[in-house]
Design a protein around this motif. Structure first.
Motif, short mmCIF file in Angstrom:
data_model
loop_
_atom_site.label_atom_id
_atom_site.label_comp_id
_atom_site.label_asym_id
_atom_site.label_seq_id
_atom_site.Cartn_x
_atom_site.Cartn_y
_atom_site.Cartn_z
N ALA A 114 0.65 -0.93 -0.12
CA ALA A 114 -0.43 0.14 0.15
C ALA A 114 0.75 1.21 -0.36
O ALA A 114 0.44 2.29 -0.65
CB ALA A 114 -1.26 0.23 0.93
N GLU A 115 1.71 1.58 0.91
CA GLU A 115 2.62 2.18 1.09
C GLU A 115 3.24 2.72 -0.36
O GLU A 115 3.92 4.19 -0.83
CB GLU A 115 4.05 1.98 2.01
N ILE A 116 3.61 1.92 -1.48
CA ILE A 116 4.31 2.56 -2.99
C ILE A 116 2.89 2.77 -3.68
O ILE A 116 3.22 1.69 -5.27
CB ILE A 116 5.25 1.07 -2.97
N GLY A 117 2.32 2.30 -3.36
CA GLY A 117 0.65 2.06 -4.26
C GLY A 117 0.68 0.52 -5.11
O GLY A 117 0.08 0.80 -6.07
N GLN A 118 0.72 -0.25 -4.63
CA GLN A 118 0.29 -1.90 -5.05
C GLN A 118 -0.37 -2.52 -4.41
O GLN A 118 -0.32 -4.03 -4.16
CB GLN A 118 1.76 -2.55 -5.38
N ARG A 119 -1.32 -1.79 -3.60
CA ARG A 119 -1.82 -2.91 -2.82
C ARG A 119 -3.30 -3.61 -3.82
O ARG A 119 -3.40 -4.81 -2.52
CB ARG A 119 -3.39 -1.72 -2.09
N LYS A 120 -3.42 -3.57 -4.18
CA LYS A 120 -4.28 -4.24 -5.65
C LYS A 120 -3.61 -5.26 -5.95
O LYS A 120 -4.54 -6.50 -6.26
CB LYS A 120 -4.96 -3.16 -6.61
N LYS A 121 -1.83 -5.49 -6.43
CA LYS A 121 -2.31 -7.15 -6.18
C LYS A 121 -2.17 -8.13 -4.96
O LYS A 121 -2.02 -9.36 -5.88
CB LYS A 121 -0.12 -6.88 -6.05
N VAL A 122 -1.80 -7.58 -3.98
CA VAL A 122 -2.19 -8.46 -3.36
C VAL A 122 -3.80 -8.18 -2.28
O VAL A 122 -3.50 -8.68 -0.88
CB VAL A 122 -1.63 -8.39 -2.15
N ALA A 123 -4.58 -7.58 -3.40
CA ALA A 123 -6.06 -7.73 -2.71
C ALA A 123 -6.05 -9.65 -2.63
O ALA A 123 -5.67 -10.21 -2.42
CB ALA A 123 -6.68 -7.06 -3.50
N VAL A 124 -7.13 -9.12 -1.16
CA VAL A 124 -8.20 -10.47 -0.85
C VAL A 124 -8.70 -12.00 -1.70
O VAL A 124 -8.74 -10.78 -3.06
CB VAL A 124 -9.13 -10.57 -0.29
N SER A 125 -8.36 -12.81 -2.37
CA SER A 125 -8.56 -13.95 -3.47
C SER A 125 -9.41 -14.41 -2.85
O SER A 125 -9.13 -14.51 -1.43
CB SER A 125 -7.17 -14.49 -3.84
N TRP A 126 -9.86 -14.83 -3.66
CA TRP A 126 -10.72 -16.93 -3.98
C TRP A 126 -9.77 -17.33 -2.64
O TRP A 126 -10.73 -17.94 -1.86
CB TRP A 126 -10.82 -17.10 -4.67
N LEU A 127 -8.62 -17.85 -3.09
CA LEU A 127 -8.01 -18.27 -1.80
C LEU A 127 -7.90 -18.19 -0.68
O LEU A 127 -7.83 -18.68 0.15
CB LEU A 127 -6.99 -18.95 -2.35
N GLY A 128 -7.98 -16.68 -0.25
CA GLY A 128 -7.23 -16.32 0.88
C GLY A 128 -9.30 -16.20 1.83
O GLY A 128 -9.37 -16.90 2.72
N LYS A 129 -10.51 -16.28 0.75
CA LYS A 129 -11.79 -16.50 1.71
C LYS A 129 -12.08 -17.53 1.51
O LYS A 129 -12.46 -18.25 2.53
CB LYS A 129 -12.80 -15.21 0.47
#
Length: 198
Positions: A114-129
């Motif tokens: 998030a600090e480098i503006g790339q938060r979407k790359k590690v957004a919650v996935s179906w696997l995380g859910k």
């Protein structure tokens, strides 16, 4: 209605000491009360996410507090189950370390991305859910622990927790893989930046 998701998130945090007290009370308070409180917390986790999306009530406060509430309840339950000897000590220690360690790692990774503006790359996935659902189910079975007729609740809980731990590692590796270009590409400059002062 827009404030209800935040209320449910706060409720989950408030329920943590209630859960701990019921767990240590023992007897029916343990396998009925503590299980009911944890199940309620799991349901509010689903409900606040649904309501936030349905009524567009997502707020910065809720986005921050929701994962904190989830991880607090899950980590507390796993530590209590491990300390109570619900599973073989080595197995319990390994599984709890994997799950809690993953949550710390991924939380730190998301903060850095998030600090480098790339938060979407590690957004919650179906696997995380999926791993979150498996964790919740396994903990519910382990908390109840009492056999239901021929159904070995505690044993099923252990099996589900092993599956949850495997999914936990899988999801962590998936997040790290997604973030690796950013991590490796900025490794040199990151050492000199104030992102790593902690």
């Amino acid at each position: 209605m827009a404030r209800l998701p935040n209320f449910l998130t706060i409720l989950r945090i408030v329920l943590v000491p209630v859960f701990v007290a019921l767990f240590y009370w023992g007897g029916p308070a343990r396998y009925l009360g503590a299980t009911a409180v944890f199940t309620l917390a799991a349901l509010t986790d689903w409900a606040d996410g649904f309501l936030a999306r349905r009524y567009q009530g997502v707020s910065p406060f809720g986005a921050f507090l929701d994962p904190v509430a989830d991880k607090l309840m899950v980590a507390t339950a796993l530590v209590l189950i491990t300390a109570a000897g619900e599973m073989p000590a080595l197995l319990a220690g390994v599984l709890t370390s994997i799950i809690v360690g993953r949550e710390i790692t991924v939380s730190a990774l998301r903060e850095w991305m998030a600090e480098i503006g790339q938060r979407k790359k590690v957004a919650v996935s179906w696997l995380g859910k999926g791993k979150a659902v498996m964790q919740m189910l396994s903990i519910i079975f382990l908390l109840y622990a009492q056999p239901i007729g021929w159904f070995p609740t505690g044993d099923v809980g252990i099996v589900l927790l092993v599956v949850a731990a495997a999914m936990t590692l899988w999801s962590m590796l998936a997040y790290l893989r997604a973030a690796w270009p950013s991590l490796s590409g900025s490794a040199g400059s990151a050492l000199d930046s104030d992102h790593h002062r902690r």
